[in-house]
Design a protein around this motif. Structure first.
Motif, short mmCIF file in Angstrom:
data_model
loop_
_atom_site.label_atom_id
_atom_site.label_comp_id
_atom_site.label_asym_id
_atom_site.label_seq_id
_atom_site.Cartn_x
_atom_site.Cartn_y
_atom_site.Cartn_z
N ARG B 307 42.58 68.05 -69.63
CA ARG B 307 43.50 67.65 -68.57
C ARG B 307 43.87 68.82 -67.65
NH1 ARG B 307 45.88 62.58 -69.59
NH2 ARG B 307 45.26 61.86 -71.67
N GLN B 308 43.81 70.04 -68.20
CA GLN B 308 44.20 71.20 -67.40
C GLN B 308 43.22 71.51 -66.28
OE1 GLN B 308 47.25 72.76 -67.87
NE2 GLN B 308 47.40 70.92 -69.16
N ALA B 309 42.08 70.82 -66.33
CA ALA B 309 41.05 71.13 -65.34
C ALA B 309 41.29 70.45 -63.99
CB ALA B 309 39.67 70.73 -65.87
N VAL B 310 42.29 69.60 -63.91
CA VAL B 310 42.58 68.93 -62.63
C VAL B 310 43.80 69.58 -62.01
CG1 VAL B 310 43.18 66.77 -61.51
CG2 VAL B 310 41.68 66.75 -63.51
N ALA B 311 43.60 70.12 -60.83
CA ALA B 311 44.72 70.75 -60.10
C ALA B 311 45.08 69.91 -58.89
CB ALA B 311 44.35 72.16 -59.67
N CYS B 312 46.34 69.91 -58.55
CA CYS B 312 46.81 69.18 -57.36
C CYS B 312 47.54 70.11 -56.43
CB CYS B 312 47.74 68.04 -57.78
SG CYS B 312 46.92 66.76 -58.71
N LEU B 313 47.26 69.97 -55.16
CA LEU B 313 47.96 70.76 -54.15
C LEU B 313 48.60 69.81 -53.14
CD1 LEU B 313 48.56 73.64 -53.06
CD2 LEU B 313 46.54 73.40 -51.62
N GLY B 314 49.96 69.80 -53.14
CA GLY B 314 50.67 69.02 -52.13
C GLY B 314 50.92 69.90 -50.93
N SER B 315 51.85 69.50 -50.07
CA SER B 315 52.06 70.33 -48.90
C SER B 315 53.49 70.34 -48.46
CB SER B 315 51.18 69.85 -47.75
OG SER B 315 51.85 68.88 -46.99
N VAL B 316 53.73 71.19 -47.47
CA VAL B 316 55.06 71.32 -46.88
C VAL B 316 55.23 70.38 -45.71
CG1 VAL B 316 55.36 73.69 -47.63
CG2 VAL B 316 54.29 73.21 -45.44
N ARG B 317 54.19 69.65 -45.35
CA ARG B 317 54.34 68.73 -44.23
C ARG B 317 54.31 67.27 -44.67
NH1 ARG B 317 48.87 66.94 -43.07
NH2 ARG B 317 47.34 68.63 -43.38
N THR B 318 54.38 67.08 -45.97
CA THR B 318 54.33 65.72 -46.47
C THR B 318 55.73 65.28 -46.87
OG1 THR B 318 53.00 64.30 -47.87
CG2 THR B 318 53.88 66.27 -48.87
#
Lengths: 436, 834, 165
Positions: B307-318
């Motif tokens: 499970r640690q192999a999936v990374a997520c990047l959100g943002s400051v404009r969302t």
């Protein structure tokens, strides 16, 4: 004429020198005031004399000077208003020739009275000749120690600058003049009190040069003497009356305040030109009402004119004869006012061109009956402008419709000017064009 | 509080209120042109005339010029007032052209409204109308002077309110002309407000000219996302196209105005290359198919690599919802918590700022106007958050002292003191201010921790021998102030500065009548991103984890790491290594072009969402339209295709929140995972106090601040630690900065905003330029690690020495820097021909 | 005085004054006299000397009657069209001038010598009808007097190198 005060040394074509002025007691008033009186005492003398402003409003000068609080900041300014753009008025022009140093002395005394250090004379472009005379006189006064630091050995400092205007009628209005001097677009501004936050935010007194010219005399000879010069009660001093138009000797004459209009016309100005009979006059420059024969003998002072619904203004009399079309005369004035409107507020900026258009049509024989009530309404509405300019412009129009409505109707009926005046509309595009 | 009667209705208002404002509170809109609440009273138009029947004032007077007094009885409907106002309108219409059919203002024109309601109709003036020649004022403003009614609003806004001096009044009387002395683009970044305040069609919106009438548009209250201030706007759409933005009143945030970056930076929503269909491996796919593919591939990676192999990047404009939903998705799936910043340093700075901005210190832009001293630390307002500069100016107009500590040649439309120092010296500057402005008074600093901190500050300040001289009068001014505000940036400042600024604000608050703190963050919802970021520092940066194989799959939610990452090649290589790259976005970004699966997202204008501005104020953006491909793009300028269907062409984009919920449900196989996120619960979980009973969505004007319940500890010794600043001889450090136009992600995709861009240039101090043999206007080749830039040079006097300032400009291929901070030497800066 | 001397003199004057803006009109007049009218370049120089913006000066310059932002002749004739002058044939004066110089109001003669502009009231009502030429008053006017004045000015212009007074 009991005694000339301001024009005592006036010679047409000549300017009175410093020596001549001093021989008549010039700068003695200043010396005396600096020696004997405090500022407060000087102010009291002027207040007691009943001197009123000669720039048109007739505001008591002493009261104006008392408007500056003791603890108000320095530096303070004396603004001598030599803008004089009211049509028919040329007394200040003559006064400068008659005695430049009298004005200077008046300014210095005014400065002493309100603890002001700086004097500025604001002068119109068409008086360039007079501006140079004043500059020369100021330099002379400096060299004689009447201007600068420790004047005549006192602790009082004062100096004068001559400020040339770029040339607009509205600059004669005090708050607009402040802006003009400060290098800004001039416009009237009611958000501040001159005596608190005038020029450069400092206490300022604005006086007409004629008013200031009286001050040295009052200082030397006293308020009671000043009041004795006048005719009628509640009047003081003399007045410079300008008279032009259909008279034999147009000019500027000094006469006791309250002299009758008939006397000014017949004795001072030599009566009407041959073949001309008096039809009407404007007693106080362009911003006054037409005065008919009914008041031919009226006393020319502030209160008497106000009592008959008119205005003394600058005391500039323009005389019309039986052959002068008053519609044309009124139109001439409105052309001037429309051109000079500063453009700040709607009633003046748009109302004057509107009035002008209606009068042009009437004069050209293209007028209609409906124009008359429309013009009357507009005169009334123009009294609610931001400053008194529009109201002043409306005054002759209102007078035309009140006292000479028949003349207007005749233009409409006959579809032409009954006097045969063809007023050429200055359709050169100059005042119709946009930015330069 | 004076009480008066207006049209037979009583009202009590504070002292100093004008009659026109009192009437407004009763719902009576007295006609007006020159009066504007933000610009104040002028008394020029004479339109607001009312009759004062009783009381201390009598007669016909201008209601905007008269202060209310007890016992006043006012009538707005008296025949005298009505007749006068009618004549005023007639006067204003004397020269007005019959432009309504071709004038954009028609339908939302104050002159139209006042003319009709004023009762003027038939023309009695038969003279000629004065006319003017128009000017080209740049890409934003259309100029049509014939329509002018000389209300003076434009000049007052432009010169007095905003402080710019290339628009003015020329001539006299009814020939007065409002424009520039020479044709050319208006220089103020607030020029678009002329369109809003002009009561006729003299200044109209150029990019949206002739696109529709007010009643043709679908309009909704929305928010600007082009910086962290969160100014309020109104969006107008027509034919599936976002047509224009107007300022929306928010009395706490932006007042009546917005900046040009926000006003013209929205056209990314109409971008022709905007992703509108899901794609899988480059081929268009239906949503089901794409979600299925995503879920399958993610599961495959989870099985193979954990499970640690999936990374997520959100943002400051969302939006807050999307950020919270992403965090929930990661939690439900057992993935590592999502990051919201690709730059860990920026993440730390933002989180510190958010943590330290408690409710006792936070001030809004409106609050700032009451400050008597505002100190700006490490921020360049005009370039980073333009409306902040406008707020600073209003404070200065009321007598506040302004000071800026920043390495850049900052300019403001207000008088201010500029202390140009390197970022590493901001520490000693703030310490010097703490030492000198906050009295070392044992009674006040009763807490020994605080006292010790104060002493440490003194030591830090003493180490920097030149700082007191450079600060000049500022320490004394700060000491004398009664209501100071500290503004702190989070872009160019070292990591300790946000908390040091907060410490200063806290200390000042103790000894002054009041003190405030204001952070400039990096993104419309950077505050939310900080709140929802994982509390613990992840090990390794996102890119490191990809490079060492820890991360095999990456989910990007409304973000593009290429936007700020300084080493483009490294990023590209890393992303190429991923087995799976999924993007949920609406911008046609470089990351999107590399993604295996693209899931098109809605913009803020197509869905209702919440955003937290830099102050922690949660505001709502409402949908203006349903989205879809603009008709002009579908039809190519001709008639749209004569095919009919139920669907919305190009309207497949979905709210990111929903996409994540769908993915969550698919991955877990549980429908209950599809539920919408409870934003307030999520925030509470993160330690944020949320006022529960607040009527969040009742009224677009309504908003409330949130803050972190347990902030970071103040006065911590770590705050005073020095920043490593390798000032070796002859070395220049490269400072990457933001510009008003050209660097911000969203507005850079907007064709209208692009027209206002200045070509990028390198800025340096005069002494440095002399050492390098350069002068203003010279061209240089800048040799960075992996790229060579050719650009012009500007020399500035008031800028920090030893710093080269480079904008992160869209027109520059600057992303070839492998180490930050980048140090350059003379050999890297080569003078060249144009 | 050379142009350099003029600028030096203005700079000195400005440096000695407490409020440079008070000299705005004087500076503009000086540069106007130097160049014949207030040119764009002159306006920029004025802005530079006074520390004011170009716009501020342009706003002020375009307000006034006696600041010329367009080329004018060597001799600017301001004919008074005020009330008293009107009563004594002011319009006839304007007509006569325009016919004699073969221009309309607002224009400049081909030889660059004379421009005719309206203005009112110049304050010489006792010498109506009157006018100003480069701010020097003339009146009361007759056609003969106008002829003489124009002729004198013309020959003066050709004698000297036309330095404006």
């Amino acid at each position: 004429m009991s005694e000339y005060v301001l024009l005592q040394d006036y010679h047409p074509g000549r300017t009175t020198s410093l020596e001549k002025y001093r021989r008549r007691g010039g700068y003695e008033g200043l010396a005396e005031a600096l020696r004997k009186w405090s500022s407060a005492e000087l102010r009291q003398v002027i207040t007691d004399s009943g001197l009123r402003g000669c720039g048109g409003a007739g505001f008591p000068t002493g009261r104006k000077w008392e408007g500056i609080r003791q603890d108000a900041p320095l530096p303070r300014y004396i603004l001598a208003n030599a803008d004089e753009m009211e049509p028919g008025t040329f007394k200040d022009r003559l006064l400068i020739h008659a005695s430049p140093h009298m004005i200077i002395e008046g300014m210095i005394l005014a400065g002493y009275a309100v603890s002001a250090q700086k004097g500025i004379m604001f002068i119109r472009p068409s008086y360039e000749t007079q501006a140079r005379i004043m500059e020369k006189a100021v330099e002379e006064a400096r060299q004689e120690g009447y201007l600068g630091t420790h004047i005549l050995g006192s602790g009082f400092d004062f100096d004068i600058k001559i400020h040339r205007s770029g040339g607009r009628y509205i600059c004669g209005e005090a708050s607009a003049q402040i802006k003009a001097i400060q290098g800004m677009r001039p416009r009237p501004d009611k958000t501040f009190h001159m005596v608190q936050h005038g020029l450069w935010g400092k206490p300022t007194i604005v006086n007409n040069v004629e008013t200031l010219a009286f001050v040295p005399h009052i200082v030397r000879k006293g308020g009671a003497w000043f009041q004795s010069l006048a005719e009628g009660e509640n009047n003081g001093g003399t007045k410079l009356y300008c008279i032009s138009g259909k008279v034999r000797r147009p000019g500027c004459y000094e006469a006791p305040m309250g002299t009758r209009l008939s006397e000014i016309i017949e004795e001072l100005a030599g009566g009407m030109l041959p073949g001309c009979t008096f039809k009407a006059c404007l007693p106080g420059g362009a911003s006054s009402s037409f005065m008919t024969r009914e008041h031919y003998h009226i006393a020319m002072d502030f209160d008497s004119l106000k009592a008959v619904g008119n205005r003394m203004g600058t005391g500039a009399i323009i005389v019309f004869d039986q052959n002068t079309c008053l519609v044309g005369a009124t139109l001439n004035l409105i052309e001037y006012f429309a051109r000079e409107s500063c453009g700040f507020c709607t009633p003046c900026r748009e109302g004057l061109p509107f009035t002008r258009d209606l009068l042009r049509r009437i004069e050209a024989g293209e007028g209609e009956e409906s124009f008359i009530p429309l013009l009357k309404d507009m005169c009334h509405f123009m009294t609610h402008a931001y400053c008194a300019f529009a109201q002043g412009a409306a005054t002759p129009v209102h007078a035309l419709l009140t006292f000479f409505e028949e003349e207007v109707r005749e233009h409409v009926r006959r579809k032409k000017c009954p006097y045969g005046t063809t007023h050429r509309w200055p359709g050169t595009g100059i005042e119709d064009s946009c930015r330069n | 509080m004076p009480e008066l009667i207006i049209d037979q209705r009583k009202i009590v208002v504070p002292e100093g209120t004008k009659v026109i404002a009192a009437a407004e509170q009763l719902g009576i809109m007295i006609p007006r042109f020159c009066y504007h609440p933000a610009l104040g009273s002028l008394g020029a138009c004479r339109m607001c005339a009312v009759l004062f029947k009783e009381g201390p004032v009598k007669g016909l007077e201008m209601s905007c010029m008269v202060d209310v007094q007890d016992g006043m009885v006012v009538s707005t409907t008296d025949p005298e007032a009505v007749a006068f106002r009618k004549w005023i309108v007639e006067c204003l219409m004397l020269n007005h052209p019959h432009d309504c059919p071709v004038c954009d203002e028609g339908g939302h024109c104050l002159l139209q409204d006042e003319t009709v309601s004023g009762g003027h109709g038939l023309r009695r003036y038969r003279g000629k109308k004065r006319t003017y020649t128009d000017q080209n004022l740049g890409p934003f403003i259309q100029h049509e002077m014939n329509r002018c009614i000389h209300c003076w609003r434009c000049r007052r806004f432009y010169q007095e309110y905003a402080g710019y001096h290339d628009l003015g009044a020329f001539g006299i009387g009814n020939r007065t002309y409002f424009g520039r002395s020479e044709e050319g683009a208006l220089s103020s970044p607030f020029s678009g407000n002329l369109v809003d305040i002009c009561p006729t069609g003299v200044f109209t919106d150029k990019p949206s000219r002739f696109k529709g009438r007010r009643w043709d548009f679908e309009r909704a209250p929305t928010l600007c996302l082009n910086c962290s201030l969160g100014c309020n706007m109104v969006a107008s759409t027509r034919y599936r196209e976002l047509v224009r933005m107007e300022a929306r009143l928010n009395s706490r945030v932006n007042g009546y105005f917005i900046c040009d970056r926000g006003r013209y930076g929205f056209q990314y929503a109409n971008h022709p290359e905007r992703p509108r269909r899901p794609t899988v491996d480059g081929a268009a796919a239906a949503w089901e198919e794409a979600l299925h593919a995503a879920s399958e591939r993610l599961q495959a990676i989870r099985e193979k690599n954990g499970r640690q192999a999936v990374a997520c990047l959100g943002s400051v404009r969302t939006s807050l919802e999307s950020q919270a939903r992403l965090a929930l998705l990661c939690r439900n799936q057992g993935w590592p918590e999502p990051l919201f910043f690709s730059d860990p340093s920026l993440s730390r700075k933002t989180r510190t700022a958010v943590s330290r901005l408690d409710s006792t210190l936070a001030v809004s832009m409106k609050d700032m106007e009451d400050a008597d001293l505002i100190l700006v630390v490490g921020s360049d307002p005009i370039n980073e958050a333009p409306m902040l500069a406008l707020a600073l100016r209003q404070a200065q107009r009321r007598g506040a002292v302004l000071a800026v500590l920043d390495p850049r040649p900052v300019s403001l439309p207000a008088a201010f003191q500029h202390v140009p120092i390197r970022p590493s010296r901001l520490r000693s500057a703030l310490c010097a201010l703490i030492t000198n402005a906050v009295p070392h008074d044992a009674a006040k600093l009763a807490d020994p921790g605080r006292l010790q901190y104060h002493q440490r500050c003194a030591r830090v300040a003493a180490e920097d021998r030149e700082i007191m001289e450079q600060l000049a009068a500022l320490p004394v001014q700060l000491r004398k102030s009664r209501r100071p505000v500290i503004v702190c940036g989070t872009d160019v400042v070292p990591e300790t500065i946000p908390s040091l600024a907060a410490d200063l604000a806290l200390l000042l608050k103790q000894v002054k009548d009041d003190a405030g703190l204001f952070y400039v963050l990096n993104g419309a919802n950077a505050f939310g991103a900080a709140l929802l970021s994982p509390p613990d520092e992840p090990s390794g940066t996102m890119i490191e984890n990809i490079e060492n194989g820890n991360t095999r799959a990456l989910l990007l939610v409304e973000t593009d790491p290429f936007n700020r990452f300084p080493d483009q090649r490294r990023l590209r290589d890393a992303l190429a290594r991923l087995e799976l790259l999924i993007t949920v976005d609406y911008l046609p970004s470089p990351a999107l072009s590399m993604a295996h699966i693209v899931l098109p997202a809605c913009t803020a204008f197509e869905t209702k969402a919440h955003y937290a501005n830099q102050e922690g104020r949660i505001q709502t953006a409402w949908p203006a339209y349903e989205g879809g491909t603009p008709l002009s793009q579908v039809s190519g300028g001709t008639h749209p295709p004569r095919s009919f269907g139920d669907d919305l062409p190009g309207g497949e984009s979905r709210n990111a929140c929903r996409v994540l919920a769908d993915l969550d449900a698919k991955l877990s196989g549980r429908e209950e995972n599809r539920h919408p996120v409870d934003l307030w619960n999520r925030l509470e979980e993160r330690g944020v106090s949320v006022p529960r009973d607040f009527p969040w969505d009742e009224n677009p004007e309504v908003s409330a601040r949130v803050s972190v319940r347990t902030p970071e500890q103040p006065f911590s010794p770590g705050t005073l630690s020095a920043t490593h600043d390798s000032v070796t001889d002859g070395a220049f450090s490269l400072l990457l900065v933001e510009w008003t136009f050209g660097t911000e992600e969203l507005s850079s995709c907007s064709p209208a905003a692009r027209q206002a861009e200045n070509p990028p240039f390198l800025t340096m101090h005069a002494e440095d330029a002399a050492a390098l043999g350069l002068a203003s206007g010279d061209m240089v080749l800048l040799h960075l690690d992996d790229t060579r830039l050719k650009l012009g040079v500007q020399v500035a006097e008031k800028t920090a020495k030893g710093i080269l300032i480079l904008p992160r400009h869209r027109q520059l291929d600057w992303q070839g820097i492998s180490r930050i901070p980048a140090m350059l030497f003379k050999k890297h800066i080569e003078r060249t021909e144009a | 005085m050379t142009f350099d001397d003029l600028i030096k003199g203005l700079r000195k004057q400005i440096s000695e004054t407490h409020h440079p803006r008070e000299l705005a009109i004087d500076v503009m007049f000086a540069l106007q006299n130097r160049d014949g009218y207030l040119t764009d370049r002159g306006l920029r120089e004025a802005a530079d000397l006074l520390g004011m913006t170009l716009l501020e000066l342009e706003e002020t310059a375009t307000f006034y009657d006696f600041i010329y932002r367009e080329p004018v002749g060597k001799f600017v004739i301001h004919v008074c069209d005020g009330l008293t002058c009107w009563m004594f044939g002011g319009e006839a004066v304007t007509d006569y001038l325009c016919r004699k110089l073969d221009i309309t109001v607002g224009e400049t003669t081909r030889d660059g010598l004379f421009t005719v502009l309206p203005t009112a009231c110049i304050g010489y009502c006792d010498r109506a009808p009157a006018l100003l030429i480069n701010r020097v008053p003339y009146g009361p006017l007759t056609p003969e007097k106008i002829d003489t004045i124009l002729a004198d000015l013309k020959s003066a212009a050709f004698r000297t190198n036309g330095e404006r007074t």
